[in-house]
Every structure is written in structure tokens, then in C-alpha cells.
Scaffold this motif. Structure first.
Motif, PDB file in Angstrom:
ATOM      1  N   LEU A  23       0.866  -1.178   0.000  1.00 43.95           N
ATOM      2  CA  LEU A  23       0.000   0.000   0.000  1.00 43.95           C
ATOM      3  C   LEU A  23       0.905   1.231   0.000  1.00 43.95           C
ATOM      4  N   VAL A  24       0.681   2.146  -0.910  1.00 40.81           N
ATOM      5  CA  VAL A  24       1.573   3.287  -1.091  1.00 40.81           C
ATOM      6  C   VAL A  24       0.885   4.561  -0.605  1.00 40.81           C
ATOM      7  N   TYR A  25       1.617   5.325   0.239  1.00 43.11           N
ATOM      8  CA  TYR A  25       1.077   6.581   0.767  1.00 43.11           C
ATOM      9  C   TYR A  25       1.456   7.730  -0.148  1.00 43.11           C
ATOM     10  N   THR A  26       0.477   8.535  -0.506  1.00 40.85           N
ATOM     11  CA  THR A  26       0.709   9.719  -1.321  1.00 40.85           C
ATOM     12  C   THR A  26       0.140  10.923  -0.588  1.00 40.85           C
ATOM     13  N   PRO A  27       1.003  11.892  -0.191  1.00 38.67           N
ATOM     14  CA  PRO A  27       0.478  13.086   0.503  1.00 38.67           C
ATOM     15  C   PRO A  27      -0.195  14.033  -0.496  1.00 38.67           C
ATOM     16  N   VAL A  28      -1.125  14.821  -0.015  1.00 35.00           N
ATOM     17  CA  VAL A  28      -1.739  15.888  -0.810  1.00 35.00           C
ATOM     18  C   VAL A  28      -1.692  17.170   0.014  1.00 35.00           C
ATOM     19  N   VAL A  29      -1.767  18.277  -0.665  1.00 37.96           N
ATOM     20  CA  VAL A  29      -1.889  19.547   0.047  1.00 37.96           C
ATOM     21  C   VAL A  29      -3.174  19.504   0.864  1.00 37.96           C
ATOM     22  N   PRO A  30      -3.096  19.776   2.168  1.00 45.54           N
ATOM     23  CA  PRO A  30      -4.307  19.685   2.988  1.00 45.54           C
ATOM     24  C   PRO A  30      -5.503  20.343   2.291  1.00 45.54           C
ATOM     25  N   CYS A  31      -6.582  19.561   2.195  1.00 41.95           N
ATOM     26  CA  CYS A  31      -7.730  20.014   1.421  1.00 41.95           C
ATOM     27  C   CYS A  31      -9.004  19.564   2.129  1.00 41.95           C
ATOM     28  N   ARG A  32      -9.943  20.452   2.266  1.00 42.81           N
ATOM     29  CA  ARG A  32     -11.168  20.178   3.013  1.00 42.81           C
ATOM     30  C   ARG A  32     -12.147  19.360   2.174  1.00 42.81           C
ATOM     31  N   ILE A  33     -12.584  18.235   2.749  1.00 44.37           N
ATOM     32  CA  ILE A  33     -13.572  17.412   2.069  1.00 44.37           C
ATOM     33  C   ILE A  33     -14.900  17.392   2.824  1.00 44.37           C
ATOM     34  N   LEU A  34     -14.928  17.941   4.052  1.00 47.76           N
ATOM     35  CA  LEU A  34     -16.168  17.965   4.838  1.00 47.76           C
ATOM     36  C   LEU A  34     -16.141  19.167   5.757  1.00 47.76           C
ATOM     37  N   ASP A  35     -17.250  19.890   5.805  1.00 44.59           N
ATOM     38  CA  ASP A  35     -17.451  20.965   6.784  1.00 44.59           C
ATOM     39  C   ASP A  35     -18.955  21.141   6.930  1.00 44.59           C
ATOM     40  N   THR A  36     -19.503  20.629   8.015  1.00 41.99           N
ATOM     41  CA  THR A  36     -20.964  20.652   8.171  1.00 41.99           C
ATOM     42  C   THR A  36     -21.515  22.057   8.363  1.00 41.99           C
ATOM     43  N   ARG A  37     -20.634  23.020   8.552  1.00 40.86           N
ATOM     44  CA  ARG A  37     -21.129  24.410   8.644  1.00 40.86           C
ATOM     45  C   ARG A  37     -21.492  24.971   7.274  1.00 40.86           C
ATOM     46  N   ASN A  38     -20.895  24.379   6.220  1.00 39.12           N
ATOM     47  CA  ASN A  38     -21.047  24.962   4.891  1.00 39.12           C
ATOM     48  C   ASN A  38     -21.685  24.013   3.887  1.00 39.12           C
ATOM     49  N   GLY A  39     -22.083  22.807   4.326  1.00 42.30           N
ATOM     50  CA  GLY A  39     -22.645  21.855   3.393  1.00 42.30           C
ATOM     51  C   GLY A  39     -23.954  22.335   2.783  1.00 42.30           C
ATOM     52  N   THR A  40     -24.251  21.808   1.590  1.00 44.79           N
ATOM     53  CA  THR A  40     -25.454  22.249   0.875  1.00 44.79           C
ATOM     54  C   THR A  40     -26.510  21.158   0.759  1.00 44.79           C
TER      55      THR A  40
END
Length: 606
Positions: free
Chosen positions: A121-138
Motif C-alpha cells: 500500500l503506497v502513501y501519497t500526501p496531498v496539500v491539505p484540502c477540506r472534504i467535509l465541513d458541516t457548517r457549509n454543506g449544501t
């Protein structure tokens, strides 16, 4: 990270957030925290793994490890802090060397990033990126606080995370992967509680994977590695009645070999949620190597295909066992193709009891059992199928049927019920046929019980029992042949006028004359004892006299019968002729006697 197991690992807390206003605005950065605490992280890694590296084959000291770690990028240092073994740390460090000028042992020079792309299993970092925020969900449930007591789904592979309150991008996350490295944040929860994260939507299972404990009315963040399910989702869970806004920031992901999103095969099995397939897509062969151990394709409860190396010469072909787990191939190069069943209560024809092993067994060298149940094959013997059959003689065969035994070498039972081919090269078929002598052929319809060849001395004998009679045809349309009718003791020849052609009358007197001139002798066949006598003509004389039959080496019974009948007719004609002459003579004598009597009377001689 091992390809066999994905652990949910809680990483040290990255910060407490004092005050609601600050907590509402925080965007956690684990890599920043690593850089801010680099010395602490490095010393913890050196303290945990330094001595083990010294004693391994890596060829570096604790001081060299410390120098390397200080020169690593923050994401590599984060990966090193998550290593669960010396091998894992070595893979992280060796892959990171392409980004540092630290002088280390050449033994660490490998081309890995964080794992082997062809193996791990290979780890690949990404620039921190928001995938969830219940304050702003639609869209629900992402447009309101999370509520405890049930699994809260989070999609991790969207092209646009805005509906979940996150980035309007894909966050550079691929369509499929095995696990996500994610910073989870809770904001102002209403109770002291915990947050769990897992790839299971089952709440009871989910809440066994706790990634943080938090306090009421305070913000808290923690980074964890969370497996995803087959739809690339993970689930969050809290105790019932707990409510809080939740944030998830992706910092990296783990993928299976060659980028396969976790759909790899691992020790202990998988739960893919869909049919699994293993093989190649480029027409290349597939080889499975066990290193001398067995190979099994198990369909459950031990049933399936097994390839087992024999205990003899390792160069011998392995045994192949398929079907029931109760099947076995103990002989070298033996095969059980399938069938079999559990237990040892099958019918045994030898004992007449239900005490036979129900699995199929190929116990001899190069023995084979094709299928069926409770069958057994010995050295170079074969049982094709059926039930409770035994081929124990060398090179013997039982094709099928039930409770049959081929005990003689090269013996054969083609099937049927309770037949025994005990003699060498013998053959038994039908029902209750016992070929108890070498070369014996027995067929029995079973209507009159068991029949045999007559004992071990009755070698090379054919014995057949057919209560309905026997019929043998000698042509394609079944108009020529012989039969023994049911209950009869003699052959009947098909002699229907409709089966005959080119009829010519016979001169019986000529036949009688020819027959009278033919030598008749008693004799014995050379293949029989001299004391066994027979009577008749020689085939050559018979053929020369009458020109009948296929050749001058055989006399057909129908021809012999025909000659005898024609000679009888010729003899009858002679008798009739003689009778007529005698009657004429009688009449003439009677007339003469009357005339003589008259003369005597006239002469007075009476």
C-alpha cells in the motif's frame, strides 16, 4: 504500511483551540505541526528505532538516522513517525533520500517513495484540502450538525466536495484508494464524548475505532488514517445525543499495488463487496508458487481445489485434490478430481455396514478418483465416479456404478451394482457379477442372484446370464444372426424367407450320393484333451463336395443341417422308389402264385 493490514492509527493531537471564535476559524496543518516540533519528533523516532536499526542490516547508526531525519521534508518525517516497524521506517527513509543530500549507507539507496508501488500500500500526501465541513454543506446530512447514535457517511472521492461543505475541487484524491489520511475536527460539541472513524457503516463496529476523545464546548483536531469501503466512503460516529459540527481535511491517501484502490488480495481474505478476480489482462500466464507447500482454492469449509506436494521425491508431480474437504490424495502424483462428502457412515460393500469413509481417496501412486462419493483407488488405479467403489488392483478400473470392486491387477468393472473383478485382467459387469478367475468375463442381469466364473481355476472363461435370452446380429440391419430364446438351451438361426435370395432347388439324391462318398471320422480338437471325441467331416471335404459356406476352413451349422435334410429327402425318394418296385413285384408274385395254383389243380398235384 503493510499491504496485509490497514490500521486505524491515532496520531498525537495537533492542538487545542482556545475560545469559540478561534475554533470556528482554525484550519489545522499537520505538516506545520511537524516542522514546529521537528526536534521532538526526530528524537522520538531515534529513541524508538535507533537501536533496532543498528542491529539490522541497514548499516547506519543512531546519529546517522538523526541526521537523516532532520533533513527530511515534513511529509516524509510525518510518514516516518507513523512507521510501525523497522522495515516500514527503512522504506520511508530510503524513499525520502531522493530529496535530501544526507550521507548515509548505500544499503538504504532504494527507489521507493513510501512503499513499493508493485507490492505495498503506497502513501501519497496531498496539500491539505477540506472534504467535509458541516457548517457549509449544501445537501443533507452535510448542511447541519452531526448527530450521534448512527453512522455519518463521508464520501472521499468526489470531483467536487462543495456539497459536503468542502473544496469545490477533487482535492487531488483519486477515484479509488484503500485508506485516507485525514485531519478530523470537532467544533463545540454539546457533551464530553468521543469521535470514531471507520470503513464500516455498522455503528457497533464503527464505534470500536475511536480516533479522539473531546470535551464539551471545545474544539479539537486529530489526524488519523481511516480505511474506506468499496464505495470510497468512511464513516464517523459519536455516542447518542451528542451533536457537533465536523470538519475533515485530507492530507494524503493510501493505494494498493499499481494504484488499485485497495482491491488487492491480502492475508486472511477480503470483503470486496463485489465478485473478485485475479489474473492478467495482457494474455500473460499466471503462475502460483507455494515454495513446496500446498495451494488451495477454498470455496468454504475446506471444500475446493488443493494442490499438495507429496512426501516422497520432490521431483514427483504434486497431488491434486478437489471437491469435499474429506477427500484425500495420499499417493504420489495422485488425483481426486471432485465429489466426496463429509463423514464416515457411507455403505461399505465388504462389510455390508454403513461404516465406510465418505470422502474420495486416491491412496496409491498415480491413482485417480474422478468424482462420486466414498470411492477409493490404489496404485495406478482409477475410479471414475459413482459411490463406494474400490479399485485396489494395480492398473485396475471401476468406471462408476455403486459398490463395485476391481481387486485384480488390470481388472475392470464398467459400472453396475455390486460387481467384483477379482481375477487378473478380469471383467465384471451388470449386477452381482463376480469374475473370480484370471481373464474371466462375467455379465449378469442380476435376476438370479450372483454368478461367477466358477472359481479361480476357471481362467479365461466367459459367463453370461440373461434371463430374457441372447440375440446376436451379424449385419447392419439386424436381419442375420442367431439367438437363444428365454429358457431355451439351443441356438436358433434367423432363417426367415424374407432374409434370403437366389433360391435354387436341390437334388436330394445327388446330395445323398455326395454325402455317402464323404469321409466321416471321429476326432479331437488339438486344443482339447485327446479323450474328448467328436464326429464329423473335414471342412475341406465338405466344401469340395457341396461348395457351401464362406471358406474351406469352417462348416456352418445351417449348411450341415441343410445337407442332412437334403440327403434325407434324397434317401426318402429312393425309399419311395424301392417301395413302388416292391409293390409291383408283390403284385407280379401274387399273379404267378395264382397261376401256379391253377396248374397244380389241373394236374391233380394238390
Amino acid at each position: 504500511m503493510s499491504r496485509r493490514t490497514i490500521l486505524t492509527i491515532a496520531v498525537a493531537a495537533l492542538g487545542l483551540f482556545a475560545g469559540n471564535a478561534l475554533a470556528q476559524r482554525i484550519v489545522p496543518s499537520p505538516l506545520l505541526s511537524i516542522d514546529q516540533n521537528r526536534a521532538t519528533v526526530v528524537e522520538r523516532i531515534v529513541g524508538q528505532w535507533g537501536d533496532r536499526l543498528v542491529s539490522s542490516t541497514t548499516g547506519i547508526s543512531s546519529a546517522q538516522l538523526r541526521e537523516i531525519l532532520f533533513g527530511l521534508r515534513a511529509d516524509h518525517l510525518l510518514a516516518a513517525s507513523l512507521a510501525g516497524s523497522v522495515e516500514g521506517l527503512r522504506d520511508v527513509v530510503s524513499g525520502a533520500l531522493v530529496h535530501t543530500d544526507a550521507v548515509v549507507s548505500p544499503a538504504l539507496m532504494h527507489t521507493k517513495a513510501l512503499g513499493d508501488t508493485n507490492d505495498d500500500l503506497v502513501y501519497t500526501p496531498v496539500v491539505p484540502c477540506r472534504i467535509l465541513d458541516t457548517r457549509n454543506g449544501t445537501t443533507p446530512p452535510y448542511n447541519a450538525q452531526m448527530v450521534g447514535g448512527s453512522a455519518f457517511p463521508v464520501a472521499a472521492n468526489l470531483a467536487n466536495f462543495a456539497p459536503q461543505g468542502g473544496s469545490a475541487t477533487s482535492c487531488n484524491l483519486p477515484a479509488s484508494f484503500a485508506a485516507i489520511a485525514v485531519t478530523l475536527t470537532v467544533l463545540n460539541p454539546n457533551f464530553d464524548a468521543f469521535l470514531a472513524a471507520s470503513n464500516s457503516s455498522n455503528f457497533a463496529i464503527l464505534t470500536q475505532s475511536v480516533v479522539m476523545d473531546f470535551s464539551a464546548n471545545k474544539g479539537l483536531a486529530n489526524t488519523a488514517i481511516v480505511p474506506v469501503d468499496g464505495t470510497v466512503k468512511f464513516y464517523l460516529g459519536m455516542p447518542a445525543s451528542v451533536t457537533t459540527h465536523g470538519i475533515a481535511d485530507a492530507v494524503g491517501y493510501f493505494r494498493g499495488p499499481n494504484g488499485n484502490g485497495g482491491q488487492f488480495f491480502k492475508q486472511g481474505g477480503n470483503a470486496f463487496g463485489a465478485p473478485a478476480m485475479i489474473g492478467t489482462t495482457d494474455a500473460q500466464p499466471v503462475t502460483v508458487i507455494s515454495g513446496g507447500g500446498s495451494i488451495a482454492l477454498d470455496v468454504g469449509n475446506g471444500n475446493g481445489l488443493r494442490v499438495v506436494q507429496t512426501t516422497g521425491n520432490s521431483a514427483d508431480a504434486p497431488n491434486v485434490v478437489n471437491g469435499s474437504a474429506n477427500n484425500s490424495a495420499a499417493g504420489q502424483a495422485a488425483t481426486v478430481a471432485g465429489g466426496g462428502s463429509a463423514g464416515s457412515d457411507c455403505f461399505d460393500p465388504e462389510t455390508g455396514q454403513n461404516n465406510r469413509f465418505c470422502g474420495n481417496r486416491a491412496l496409491g501412486f498415480s491413482s485417480t478418483v474422478g468424482g462420486g462419493t466414498a470411492n477409493l483407488a490404489g496404485n495406478t488405479a482409477t475410479v471414475g465416479g459413482g459411490g463406494t467403489n474400490t479399485a485396489s488392483g494395480v492398473d485396475s478400473t471401476v468406471a462408476g456404478g455403486f459398490a463395485n470392486t476391481a481387486g485384480g491387477s488390470y481388472a475392470t468393472v464398467p459400472g453396475g451394482y455390486r460387481n467384483k473383478a477379482a481375477g487378473q485382467g478380469s471383467f465384471a459387469a451388470g449386477q452381482h457379477a463376480t469374475a473370480d478367475a484370471a481373464g474371466c468375463f462375467v455379465w449378469n442381469d442380476g435376476s438370479g442372484g450372483e454368478i461367477t466364473c466358477g472359481g479361480t481355476l476357471a481362467v479365461n472363461r466367459v459367463v453370461m446370464h440373461a434371463a430374457g435370452g441372447y440375440i446376436f446380429f451379424s449385419n447392419a440391419d439386424n436381419t442375420s444372426g442367431v439367438q437363444v430364446a428365454s429358457g431355451a438351451g439351443a441356438w436358433s438361426v434367423i432363417s426367415d424367407r424374407g432374409t434370403k435370395d437366389h433360391l435354387h432347388p436341390v437334388d436330394g439324391r445327388w446330395v445323398l450320393q455326395q454325402l455317402a462318398a464323404m469321409p466321416i471320422a471321429t476326432w479331437n480338437w488339438k486344443s482339447q484333451d485327446v479323450g474328448i471325441r467328436h464326429m464329423g467331416p473335414m471342412a475341406q471335404d465338405f466344401s469340395a463336395a457341396f461348395g457351401l459356406g464362406e471358406d474351406d476352413k469352417h462348416i456352418s451349422t445351417v449348411d450341415a443341417d441343410g445337407v442332412a435334410l437334403a440327403a434325407i429327402q434324397g434317401l426318402h425318394q429312393l425309399v419311395v422308389q424301392k417301395d413302388a418296385e416292391l409293390r409291383r413285384q408283390d403284385r407280379k408274385i401274387s399273379t404267378l402264385e395264382k397261376e401256379l395254383a391253377a396248374i397244380k389243380t389241373k394236374l391233380g398235384l394238390e
